[in-house]
Design an enzyme around this catalytic site. Structure first.
Site, mmCIF file in Angstrom:
data_model
loop_
_atom_site.group_PDB
_atom_site.id
_atom_site.type_symbol
_atom_site.label_atom_id
_atom_site.label_comp_id
_atom_site.label_asym_id
_atom_site.label_seq_id
_atom_site.Cartn_x
_atom_site.Cartn_y
_atom_site.Cartn_z
ATOM 1 N N GLU A 35 0.833 -1.201 0.000
ATOM 2 C CA GLU A 35 0.000 0.000 0.000
ATOM 3 C C GLU A 35 0.871 1.256 0.000
ATOM 4 O O GLU A 35 1.425 1.650 1.025
ATOM 5 C CB GLU A 35 -0.946 0.001 1.210
ATOM 6 C CG GLU A 35 -1.908 -1.172 1.242
ATOM 7 C CD GLU A 35 -2.878 -1.178 0.074
ATOM 8 O OE1 GLU A 35 -3.202 -0.092 -0.470
ATOM 9 O OE2 GLU A 35 -3.326 -2.265 -0.308
ATOM 10 N N GLU A 76 -6.547 4.608 7.011
ATOM 11 C CA GLU A 76 -5.921 4.103 5.777
ATOM 12 C C GLU A 76 -5.918 2.574 5.750
ATOM 13 O O GLU A 76 -6.172 1.965 4.703
ATOM 14 C CB GLU A 76 -4.496 4.636 5.633
ATOM 15 C CG GLU A 76 -3.812 4.198 4.352
ATOM 16 C CD GLU A 76 -4.528 4.679 3.102
ATOM 17 O OE1 GLU A 76 -4.744 3.849 2.186
ATOM 18 O OE2 GLU A 76 -4.858 5.876 3.019
ATOM 19 N N GLU A 83 -10.821 -1.950 0.105
ATOM 20 C CA GLU A 83 -10.396 -2.108 -1.290
ATOM 21 C C GLU A 83 -10.027 -3.553 -1.594
ATOM 22 O O GLU A 83 -10.372 -4.075 -2.664
ATOM 23 C CB GLU A 83 -9.218 -1.187 -1.593
ATOM 24 C CG GLU A 83 -9.605 0.274 -1.636
ATOM 25 C CD GLU A 83 -8.432 1.198 -1.911
ATOM 26 O OE1 GLU A 83 -7.272 0.728 -1.909
ATOM 27 O OE2 GLU A 83 -8.681 2.392 -2.125
#
Length: 128
Positions: A35, A76, A83
């Site tokens: 990420e 996050e 996602e």
């Protein structure tokens, strides 16, 4: 009627706590490796955390500055999880998939805005 338990769901005790800790470390490692936004935010967190500790402000203000940066990292990670789940279900474009990803992104934006506002207020009150 009780729901069937997942084979991945642990029971209880110290072994569960130990397993949860190592699963959490795995999650942090995965976020670091895969990420880009998490790596950027973690880098900012380290720099900002050091700055917060060095600033001539109260311990509570230092805590607030560091806490909002931790919040950005937490949001996050949750966004990245959303996602990943959406992509696991299907890579085809779908309005609900877009909504899920956009909502997660909006949550990160709000956490960043809160962090920026907190830093602005603390620094403004200290230096102006």
């Amino acid at each position: 009627m009780t729901q069937p338990a997942s084979e991945f769901k642990s029971r209880s005790g110290l072994k569960r706590i130990q397993s949860a800790f190592f699963y959490s470390l795995d999650g942090l490692k995965t976020a670091w490796r895969h990420e880009h936004a998490f790596r950027q935010e973690l880098t900012i967190f380290v720099v900002a955390g050091i700055a917060a500790l060095l600033l001539p402000i109260s311990a509570f203000q230092k805590l607030a500055l560091i806490a909002v940066m931790v919040l950005v990292l937490i949001v996050e990670l949750i966004n990245s999880a959303i996602e990943a789940v959406v992509d696991r279900i299907s890579l085809e474009r779908h309005a609900l998939s877009k909504n899920a990803k956009d909502l997660g992104s909006a949550a990160v934006l709000l956490a960043c805005l809160l962090a920026a506002a907190t830093w602005s207020v603390v620094l403004f009150n200290r230096f102006w």
